[in-house]
Every structure is written in C-alpha cells, then in structure tokens.
Design a protein around this motif. Structure first.
Motif, PDB file in Angstrom:
ATOM      1  N   TYR A 199      44.662  35.469  39.521  1.00 40.55           N
ATOM      2  CA  TYR A 199      43.520  36.371  39.587  1.00 40.55           C
ATOM      3  C   TYR A 199      42.353  35.755  40.331  1.00 40.55           C
ATOM      4  O   TYR A 199      42.097  34.556  40.250  1.00 40.55           O
ATOM      5  N   ILE A 200      41.636  36.600  41.022  1.00 41.37           N
ATOM      6  CA  ILE A 200      40.325  36.246  41.552  1.00 41.37           C
ATOM      7  C   ILE A 200      39.337  36.419  40.414  1.00 41.37           C
ATOM      8  O   ILE A 200      39.338  37.452  39.731  1.00 41.37           O
ATOM      9  N   MET A 201      38.520  35.416  40.179  1.00 41.43           N
ATOM     10  CA  MET A 201      37.588  35.443  39.060  1.00 41.43           C
ATOM     11  C   MET A 201      36.154  35.542  39.563  1.00 41.43           C
ATOM     12  O   MET A 201      35.780  34.888  40.541  1.00 41.43           O
TER      13      MET A 201
ATOM     14  N   ILE B 298      35.566  33.246  42.804  1.00 42.59           N
ATOM     15  CA  ILE B 298      36.421  32.146  43.216  1.00 42.59           C
ATOM     16  C   ILE B 298      37.854  32.655  43.281  1.00 42.59           C
ATOM     17  O   ILE B 298      38.303  33.401  42.417  1.00 42.59           O
ATOM     18  N   ILE B 299      38.579  32.269  44.342  1.00 38.09           N
ATOM     19  CA  ILE B 299      39.949  32.727  44.460  1.00 38.09           C
ATOM     20  C   ILE B 299      40.876  31.856  43.621  1.00 38.09           C
ATOM     21  O   ILE B 299      40.446  30.873  43.017  1.00 38.09           O
ATOM     22  N   TRP B 300      42.146  32.196  43.628  1.00 33.29           N
ATOM     23  CA  TRP B 300      43.083  31.567  42.711  1.00 33.29           C
ATOM     24  C   TRP B 300      43.176  30.058  42.865  1.00 33.29           C
ATOM     25  O   TRP B 300      43.312  29.325  41.905  1.00 33.29           O
ATOM     26  N   SER B 301      43.094  29.563  44.104  1.00 30.36           N
ATOM     27  CA  SER B 301      43.267  28.133  44.328  1.00 30.36           C
ATOM     28  C   SER B 301      42.009  27.334  43.997  1.00 30.36           C
ATOM     29  O   SER B 301      42.066  26.115  43.862  1.00 30.36           O
TER      30      SER B 301
ATOM     31  N   TYR C  86      28.516  38.280  32.767  1.00 31.20           N
ATOM     32  CA  TYR C  86      29.872  38.743  32.507  1.00 31.20           C
ATOM     33  C   TYR C  86      30.862  38.028  33.404  1.00 31.20           C
ATOM     34  O   TYR C  86      30.621  37.836  34.601  1.00 31.20           O
ATOM     35  N   CYS C  87      31.989  37.704  32.822  1.00 26.07           N
ATOM     36  CA  CYS C  87      33.132  37.174  33.560  1.00 26.07           C
ATOM     37  C   CYS C  87      34.062  38.343  33.852  1.00 26.07           C
ATOM     38  O   CYS C  87      34.222  39.248  33.018  1.00 26.07           O
ATOM     39  N   ALA C  88      34.695  38.342  35.023  1.00 24.48           N
ATOM     40  CA  ALA C  88      35.584  39.425  35.400  1.00 24.48           C
ATOM     41  C   ALA C  88      36.759  38.898  36.207  1.00 24.48           C
ATOM     42  O   ALA C  88      36.648  37.862  36.866  1.00 24.48           O
ATOM     43  N   ALA C  89      37.855  39.647  36.164  1.00 27.32           N
ATOM     44  CA  ALA C  89      39.071  39.253  36.884  1.00 27.32           C
ATOM     45  C   ALA C  89      39.548  40.398  37.755  1.00 27.32           C
ATOM     46  O   ALA C  89      39.551  41.558  37.335  1.00 27.32           O
ATOM     47  N   SER C  90      39.974  40.048  38.964  1.00 27.07           N
ATOM     48  CA  SER C  90      40.511  41.030  39.885  1.00 27.07           C
ATOM     49  C   SER C  90      41.863  40.561  40.392  1.00 27.07           C
ATOM     50  O   SER C  90      42.026  39.400  40.764  1.00 27.07           O
ATOM     51  N   SER C  91      42.822  41.497  40.437  1.00 28.85           N
ATOM     52  CA  SER C  91      44.154  41.159  40.925  1.00 28.85           C
ATOM     53  C   SER C  91      44.325  41.514  42.391  1.00 28.85           C
ATOM     54  O   SER C  91      45.361  41.222  42.989  1.00 28.85           O
ATOM     55  N   ARG C  92      43.305  42.153  42.997  1.00 26.43           N
ATOM     56  CA  ARG C  92      43.537  42.742  44.304  1.00 26.43           C
ATOM     57  C   ARG C  92      42.414  42.589  45.307  1.00 26.43           C
ATOM     58  O   ARG C  92      42.569  42.954  46.464  1.00 26.43           O
ATOM     59  N   SER C  93      41.263  42.091  44.898  1.00 28.74           N
ATOM     60  CA  SER C  93      40.133  42.122  45.808  1.00 28.74           C
ATOM     61  C   SER C  93      39.309  40.853  45.711  1.00 28.74           C
ATOM     62  O   SER C  93      39.161  40.281  44.639  1.00 28.74           O
ATOM     63  N   THR C  94      38.758  40.439  46.850  1.00 25.86           N
ATOM     64  CA  THR C  94      37.806  39.330  46.856  1.00 25.86           C
ATOM     65  C   THR C  94      36.386  39.851  47.007  1.00 25.86           C
ATOM     66  O   THR C  94      35.484  39.108  47.354  1.00 25.86           O
ATOM     67  N   GLY C  95      36.200  41.126  46.725  1.00 25.62           N
ATOM     68  CA  GLY C  95      34.918  41.753  46.951  1.00 25.62           C
ATOM     69  C   GLY C  95      33.865  41.419  45.915  1.00 25.62           C
ATOM     70  O   GLY C  95      34.094  40.646  44.979  1.00 25.62           O
ATOM     71  N   THR C  96      32.705  42.041  46.086  1.00 23.83           N
ATOM     72  CA  THR C  96      31.563  41.765  45.219  1.00 23.83           C
ATOM     73  C   THR C  96      31.143  42.969  44.388  1.00 23.83           C
ATOM     74  O   THR C  96      30.159  42.904  43.667  1.00 23.83           O
TER      75      THR C  96
ATOM     76  N   GLU D 256      35.686  46.639  41.821  1.00 21.99           N
ATOM     77  CA  GLU D 256      36.889  45.968  42.320  1.00 21.99           C
ATOM     78  C   GLU D 256      37.499  45.018  41.297  1.00 21.99           C
ATOM     79  O   GLU D 256      38.517  44.374  41.581  1.00 21.99           O
ATOM     80  N   TYR D 257      36.898  44.924  40.129  1.00 25.57           N
ATOM     81  CA  TYR D 257      37.383  44.017  39.093  1.00 25.57           C
ATOM     82  C   TYR D 257      37.993  44.812  37.953  1.00 25.57           C
ATOM     83  O   TYR D 257      37.464  45.833  37.534  1.00 25.57           O
ATOM     84  N   ASP D 258      39.147  44.322  37.486  1.00 26.32           N
ATOM     85  CA  ASP D 258      39.957  45.085  36.538  1.00 26.32           C
ATOM     86  C   ASP D 258      39.669  44.762  35.087  1.00 26.32           C
ATOM     87  O   ASP D 258      39.825  45.624  34.213  1.00 26.32           O
ATOM     88  N   PHE D 259      39.308  43.526  34.802  1.00 21.57           N
ATOM     89  CA  PHE D 259      39.141  43.091  33.419  1.00 21.57           C
ATOM     90  C   PHE D 259      37.783  42.412  33.264  1.00 21.57           C
ATOM     91  O   PHE D 259      37.335  41.687  34.163  1.00 21.57           O
ATOM     92  N   TRP D 260      37.169  42.639  32.093  1.00 24.32           N
ATOM     93  CA  TRP D 260      35.817  42.142  31.834  1.00 24.32           C
ATOM     94  C   TRP D 260      35.724  41.503  30.455  1.00 24.32           C
ATOM     95  O   TRP D 260      36.380  41.946  29.504  1.00 24.32           O
TER      96      TRP D 260
END
Length: 123
Positions: free
Chosen positions: A32-34, A51-54, A95-105, A109-113
C-alpha cells in the motif's frame, strides 16, 4: 482490508516535535501507498505527506516540507510522521490512510483510514 490505528498525538509548544505512528493490520501492508492527512476545525481534510511501498519515494505538502518526515517500517506494519519545528497552524486531527492504487494527494484516492489523533501546538 487494512485497519489503521494512529498514536502519538498530543499538546506541544511551538517549535517542538512529535512523532506520530500508524499501526496497520493485514498481510499486504507493504503493497500500500501510505499517507498522512490532517483536518483542522472548520476546514477540509488536507494532504500532508505520502510514501510508496518501498519507502524510497516520498512527497510532502509545501506547508510541511523541510519540517516533517514520513517513513515506514514494513516489517512492523507501521508508518511514521516525524514532525519538527511545529507551528500553531499545524494544529489538527491527523489521519493515516492507505491507498492500493494511487500516489495522489486527494483524500478520495485513499481506501482505508484510521480514526485520527489530535495534535495541538500552542503559541
């Protein structure tokens, strides 16, 4: 499915520091992108950092660039936000959030919060 729990918020004087943590459940955390967002009273939720996955690619809002640092530890399923030189205008629920598909802002674009953690900076 990812569940996120933030911690580390509190009251700090201007110029001080805080480190927020976001613990994630789920075996696919590393994919996930966080992101970190914040929302002040009466204002819209705004992007802070992501931050991206790596962990090798990060991006910051101009308002926090040079003061905040986002990092992640995939072995611990945790993402961090180190906040230095805090200002009263940084006061918000973070808030922390996770996205499975986007590096946007955009928050859309974030799926989980997570539920959020309060940061208050006194002048």
């Amino acid at each position: 499915q990812v569940q996120l729990v933030e911690s580390g918020g509190g009251l700090v004087q201007a110029g001080g520091s805080l480190r927020l943590s976001c613990a994630a459940s789920g075996r696919t955390f590393s994919s996930y992108i966080m992101g970190w967002f914040r929302q002040a009273p009466g204002k819209e939720r705004e992007f802070v950092a992501r931050i991206i996955w790596s962990g090798r690619n990060t991006y910051y809002a101009d308002s926090v660039k040079g003061r905040f640092t986002i990092s992640r530890d995939n072995a611990k399923n945790t993402v961090y936000l180190q906040m230095n030189s805090l200002k009263p205008e940084d006061t918000a629920v973070y808030y922390c959030a996770a996205s499975s598909r986007s590096t946007g802002t955009s928050p859309r674009e974030y799926d989980f919060w997570g539920q959020g953690t309060q940061v208050t900076v006194s002048s």
